[in-house]
Motif scaffolding. Structure first.
Motif, PDB file in Angstrom:
ATOM      1  N   THR A   1      -1.333  -6.802  -2.003  1.00  0.00           N
ATOM      2  CA  THR A   1      -1.023  -7.132  -3.244  1.00  0.00           C
ATOM      3  C   THR A   1       0.310  -8.129  -3.197  1.00  0.00           C
ATOM      4  O   THR A   1       1.186  -7.509  -2.636  1.00  0.00           O
ATOM      5  CB  THR A   1      -0.653  -5.802  -4.175  1.00  0.00           C
ATOM      6  OG1 THR A   1       0.519  -5.293  -3.602  1.00  0.00           O
ATOM      7  CG2 THR A   1      -1.825  -5.302  -4.235  1.00  0.00           C
TER       8      THR A   1
ATOM      9  N   THR B   1       0.842  -1.331   0.044  1.00  0.00           N
ATOM     10  CA  THR B   1      -0.050  -0.005  -0.195  1.00  0.00           C
ATOM     11  C   THR B   1       0.820   1.387   0.123  1.00  0.00           C
ATOM     12  O   THR B   1       1.834   1.407   0.877  1.00  0.00           O
ATOM     13  CB  THR B   1      -0.972   0.077   1.267  1.00  0.00           C
ATOM     14  OG1 THR B   1      -1.663  -1.097   1.260  1.00  0.00           O
ATOM     15  CG2 THR B   1      -1.811   1.350   1.252  1.00  0.00           C
TER      16      THR B   1
ATOM     17  N   GLU C   1       2.073  -2.500  -6.593  1.00  0.00           N
ATOM     18  CA  GLU C   1       1.705  -1.626  -5.523  1.00  0.00           C
ATOM     19  C   GLU C   1       0.071  -1.407  -5.462  1.00  0.00           C
ATOM     20  O   GLU C   1      -0.338  -1.572  -6.613  1.00  0.00           O
ATOM     21  CB  GLU C   1       2.460  -0.303  -5.805  1.00  0.00           C
ATOM     22  CG  GLU C   1       3.817  -0.269  -5.598  1.00  0.00           C
ATOM     23  CD  GLU C   1       4.331   1.234  -5.773  1.00  0.00           C
ATOM     24  OE1 GLU C   1       3.835   2.024  -5.898  1.00  0.00           O
ATOM     25  OE2 GLU C   1       5.918   1.088  -5.814  1.00  0.00           O
ATOM     26  N   ARG C   2      -0.388  -1.037  -4.543  1.00  0.00           N
ATOM     27  CA  ARG C   2      -1.660  -0.608  -3.975  1.00  0.00           C
ATOM     28  C   ARG C   2      -1.699   0.835  -4.003  1.00  0.00           C
ATOM     29  O   ARG C   2      -1.120   1.047  -2.587  1.00  0.00           O
ATOM     30  CB  ARG C   2      -2.505  -1.495  -3.121  1.00  0.00           C
ATOM     31  CG  ARG C   2      -3.840  -0.809  -2.755  1.00  0.00           C
ATOM     32  CD  ARG C   2      -4.601  -1.954  -1.751  1.00  0.00           C
ATOM     33  NE  ARG C   2      -5.631  -1.348  -0.950  1.00  0.00           N
ATOM     34  CZ  ARG C   2      -5.512  -0.915   0.199  1.00  0.00           C
ATOM     35  NH1 ARG C   2      -4.402  -0.784   0.703  1.00  0.00           N
ATOM     36  NH2 ARG C   2      -6.627  -0.488   0.714  1.00  0.00           N
ATOM     37  N   THR C   3      -2.231   1.761  -4.768  1.00  0.00           N
ATOM     38  CA  THR C   3      -2.305   3.152  -4.426  1.00  0.00           C
ATOM     39  C   THR C   3      -3.682   3.573  -3.823  1.00  0.00           C
ATOM     40  O   THR C   3      -4.470   3.325  -4.658  1.00  0.00           O
ATOM     41  CB  THR C   3      -1.975   3.805  -5.690  1.00  0.00           C
ATOM     42  OG1 THR C   3      -0.510   3.526  -6.109  1.00  0.00           O
ATOM     43  CG2 THR C   3      -1.758   5.506  -5.476  1.00  0.00           C
ATOM     44  N   VAL C   4      -3.278   4.374  -2.814  1.00  0.00           N
ATOM     45  CA  VAL C   4      -4.609   5.140  -2.109  1.00  0.00           C
ATOM     46  C   VAL C   4      -4.611   6.496  -2.448  1.00  0.00           C
ATOM     47  O   VAL C   4      -3.816   7.064  -2.056  1.00  0.00           O
ATOM     48  CB  VAL C   4      -4.625   4.536  -0.679  1.00  0.00           C
ATOM     49  CG1 VAL C   4      -5.951   5.273   0.218  1.00  0.00           C
ATOM     50  CG2 VAL C   4      -4.804   2.901  -0.422  1.00  0.00           C
TER      51      VAL C   4
ATOM     52  N   GLY D   1      -9.039  -2.828   2.431  1.00  0.00           N
ATOM     53  CA  GLY D   1      -8.662  -3.342   1.320  1.00  0.00           C
ATOM     54  C   GLY D   1      -7.899  -4.638   1.357  1.00  0.00           C
ATOM     55  O   GLY D   1      -7.354  -4.812   2.788  1.00  0.00           O
ATOM     56  N   SER D   2      -7.203  -5.203   0.439  1.00  0.00           N
ATOM     57  CA  SER D   2      -6.435  -6.371   0.368  1.00  0.00           C
ATOM     58  C   SER D   2      -5.137  -6.054   0.050  1.00  0.00           C
ATOM     59  O   SER D   2      -5.037  -5.140  -0.848  1.00  0.00           O
ATOM     60  CB  SER D   2      -6.975  -7.453  -0.698  1.00  0.00           C
ATOM     61  OG  SER D   2      -8.394  -7.860  -0.154  1.00  0.00           O
TER      62      SER D   2
END
Length: 576
Positions: free
Chosen positions: A122, A56, A126-129, A119-120
C-alpha cells in the motif's frame, strides 16, 4: 541568373544529428522520462523490499519490508507480550471462560506470515492481514459442552437400544444445537485480539434421519441377532449367542445426531465371559508370599486373551449376514495388573503389627468355621499407600453361598442365630492389627455388649451391609495382610516398612457401671442363654511415638450396655 550573397554562402548546412532546435527538445523529454523511470523503480524497490510488502500489519505488528524469518520473529515476539491464557466465550448468552491450553489454541506464525507475503503493498495507509489461528475442534466442542446448560440443547439425537434381543428405535427431532465449525471460527477471530467469541446455539437437524434409523434396524440390528456367530482363535472356537451379541452391538450417536453401529469389545466380553474363558489364559498378578517367615515377591505372569478390538472390527460386517456365520479372532498378550516391579516398590519387608484373639468351641463349631472362612478371604490382601481398605468391600456379602454358617449374632439387643456369626471376632482382630500399625481409623463400631475375649473399646463389630470396618493406609509403603488361625485363635499380622517407634493404648478407668438384668425369653431355636455382663463407659487413647517423640494421642470412647442374663423359658417378666 539568380545571385547568392557572400554571407549566405558562408553558413554551412547543419548536420542531421546536430543539436538543432528539434533535437534539443527531444533530449529534454528523454531525460525527463528516464528520471521518472528511475524514481518509479526506486519506489517499487522500496515498497516491495523484503519478503513482506510494505504497509502490512498483523495484530498491530508491522511486518512490511521484512524478510520471512524477520517477520516471523517480529510477530512471535509481538504476540507473546499479549497472548491470552483464557478464551472468553459468550455461549448462547452465558459468559464462560476456557483455558487456551485445554483447546490447543495457538497462533500459527508460519502460516500467518505466509499469508502476509501474498498481496500488494500500500502506498498510503496500512494493509491488515487476518492471523491464522489453530485449535483442536474436538477439544473445543467438549470444553463448550461442559459449560453448556444441556437443557438448552433441544436437538433430539436418534438411538437404537435393546430389550433382550429386540431392537428399539428412538427417532431424531430437529432442535437447537452447537455448531462446532461456527464456534471454532468465532474463537479464531476473537481470541488473538482479546475479544469475546459469540457462540449462539443454532437450529439443526439430526444427521441421521428417521428412515436411516429404520434402515439400521432392518439391515444391521435384526440380522445381528438372527443366530449365533462362531469365533475361532488359535485352533479353538466358541459361540457368541444372540443375547451376547445384543449386549455387544451398540449404536452410538454423536452430538450432531449421526448414528453409527459398532461392537463394544468390553461389553461383548462381559456378556460372554464364560465363552471367552475357554480360549484364554488369564494373567496372574504378582503377589507376596511368606517364605521362612519373611515376605517374598512371587512374580506375575502375562496372559493370552482375545484381542477384542480386532474382534470387534472383524465381527461388525459379519453381523449383517444371516445363516452360518464365522469370524476369525486372535490373541493378544495381557500384562498383569499387579507386576513384580510394582510390589517391589511398596517396601513390604518387615512385621509392623500383629494381634491375636482367642475363641472357644474348637475348629468344628459353626462360629469357629465362620472366623476361619473370613480369615481366608482376607489373607494376602495388599493395601496400597493412600488406599482405604473396606472389609465389607473385600469379602462381599457373608452368606450361605460364600460358605458362612449360622452362629450367634446380636440382633435388637438379643443373641440369636444368624448367618456369619463370629465374623465380628475376626473384625476385632483385624481392627487391632490396623490400629497398632498406626493406620487411620475411617469406620468402625464396637459391640453394644462387652465381651471379655476382646479388649474393651478397641474392638469392632460388622454387619452386612450397614456396619463396616474401614481403615486407610496413611504410610508411604504398602501393607500386606497375613491371616492365620488355630483351633482356638485367629491372628492378623501386617507387613510393611516400620514408620513408628511404637503404638500403645492408655486406658482410663471404667465408669457408670451397671448390673445386667435377667430376661426370660420364649424357649425355642432363637433363644440363646447367657450369663450376663455389666455395662460401663470407658475411654482409651492411642499413643503413637516416632523419632523418640510422641506425635499423636487419639481418643476412643465407648459405652457398653449391660448384657442381660438371658433365660429360655420360665417367668416371662424381666427381673433386675
Amino acid at each position: 541568373m539568380t545571385s547568392v550573397s557572400a554571407e549566405t554562402q558562408a553558413l554551412p548546412a547543419a548536420p542531421p544529428d546536430g543539436p538543432g532546435p528539434l533535437n534539443r527538445k527531444r533530449v529534454v523529454v528523454v531525460g525527463t522520462v528516464a528520471a521518472v523511470l528511475i524514481a518509479a523503480a526506486g519506489v517499487t524497490a522500496y515498497y516491495y523490499g523484503g519478503d513482506v510488502p510494505r504497509g502490512t500489519h498483523v495484530l498491530g505488528v508491522d511486518l512490511g519490508g521484512k524478510s520471512r524469518s524477520d517477520a516471523e520473529r517480529a510477530l512471535s515476539e509481538g504476540f507473546a507480550t499479549r497472548i491470552a491464557d483464557v478464551v472468553k466465550v459468550d455461549l448462547d448468552g452465558e459468559p464462560v471462560e476456557l483455558q487456551a491450553a485445554d483447546i490447543d489454541v495457538l497462533l500459527n506464525v508460519e502460516r500467518t506470515v505466509g499469508a502476509a507475503m501474498k498481496g500488494s503493498p500500500t502506498l498510503f495507509g496500512e494493509r491488515t492481514v487476518t492471523p491464522v489461528v489453530d485449535l483442536d475442534e474436538k477439544l473445543l466442542e467438549s470444553s463448550l459442552r461442559e459449560k453448556l446448560d444441556p437443557r438448552k440443547v433441544t436437538l433430539k439425537k436418534p438411538a437404537i437400544t435393546w430389550s433382550g434381543t429386540t431392537p428399539k428405535a428412538t427417532y431424531p427431532q430437529d432442535g437447537l444445537g452447537l455448531d462446532v465449525a461456527q464456534a471454532a471460527a468465532a474463537v479464531r477471530l476473537a481470541w488473538p485480539v482479546g475479544e469475546t467469541a459469540k457462540v449462539p446455539l443454532v437450529s439443526q437437524p439430526a444427521v441421521t434421519s428417521k428412515a436411516e434409523v429404520d434402515a439400521l434396524i432392518a439391515d444391521v440390528a435384526k440380522p445381528a441377532v438372527s443366530g449365533p456367530v462362531t469365533v475361532t482363535v488359535a485352533g479353538k472356537s466358541f459361540t457368541l449367542k444372540p443375547a451376547a451379541i445384543a449386549k455387544g452391538l451398540v449404536f452410538r450417536s454423536d452430538d450432531a445426531g449421526e448414528l453409527t453401529p459398532a461392537v463394544d469389545g468390553k461389553k461383548l466380553r462381559a456378556a460372554a465371559a464364560k465363552e471367552f474363558a475357554t480360549v484364554e489364559k488369564k494373567p496372574v498378578d504378582a503377589r507376596i508370599k511368606l517364605t521362612d517367615g519373611k515376605p517374598k515377591v512371587v512374580a506375575d505372569k502375562p496372559g493370552d486373551v482375545v484381542d477384542t478390538d480386532k474382534l470387534a472390527t472383524a465381527l461388525l460386517p459379519v453381523l449383517s449376514g444371516t445363516g452360518s456365520r464365522t469370524v476369525e479372532a486372535s490373541h493378544t498378550e495381557q500384562e498383569a495388573k499387579v507386576t513384580e516391579a510394582t510390589i517391589a516398590k511398596l517396601g513390604v519387608k518387615e512385621k509392623v503389627s500383629t494381634f491375636t484373639t482367642d475363641f472357644t468351641g474348637g475348629a468344628s463349631s459353626p462360629r469357629s468355621q465362620n472366623i476361619m472362612t473370613i480369615a481366608r478371604a482376607v489373607d494376602g490382601a495388599l493395601v496400597q499407600p493412600g488406599e482405604t481398605f473396606s472389609l465389607n468391600g473385600h469379602t462381599g456379602e457373608r452368606d450361605y453361598a460364600a460358605g458362612y454358617k449360622d452362629a450367634p449374632v446380636i440382633v435388637g439387643g438379643k443373641l440369636e442365630p444368624g448367618v456369619g456369626g463370629g465374623a465380628s471376632q475376626f473384625t476385632t482382630t483385624l481392627f487391632n492389627a490396623a490400629y497398632y500399625a498406626g493406620l487411620e481409623d475411617v469406620e468402625h463400631k464396637p459391640h453394644s455388649f462387652y465381651f471379655s475375649r476382646y479388649p474393651s473399646v478397641i474392638e469392632s463389630t460388622i454387619f452386612w451391609p450397614t456396619l463396616d470396618l474401614r481403615f486407610k493406609n496413611t504410610t508411604p509403603h504398602g501393607i500386606f495382610i497375613d491371616t492365620s488361625y488355630t483351633n482356638s485363635s485367629v491372628t492378623v499380622t501386617m507387613w510393611s516398612t516400620k514408620v513408628y517407634d511404637s503404638v500403645k493404648t492408655v486406658y482410663g478407668p471404667r465408669r457408670g457401671i451397671t448390673s445386667p438384668p435377667t430376661v426370660h425369653r420364649e424357649a425355642g431355636p432363637k433363644c440363646i442363654t447367657s450369663s450376663g455382663l455389666p455395662g460401663f463407659t470407658q475411654d482409651a487413647w492411642r499413643v503413637i511415638r516416632k523419632d523418640g517423640k510422641e506425635i499423636e494421642r487419639e481418643k476412643f470412647s465407648w459405652h457398653y450396655d449391660p448384657e442381660p442374663r438371658f433365660v429360655c423359658g420360665g417367668e416371662p417378666e424381666s427381673t433386675p
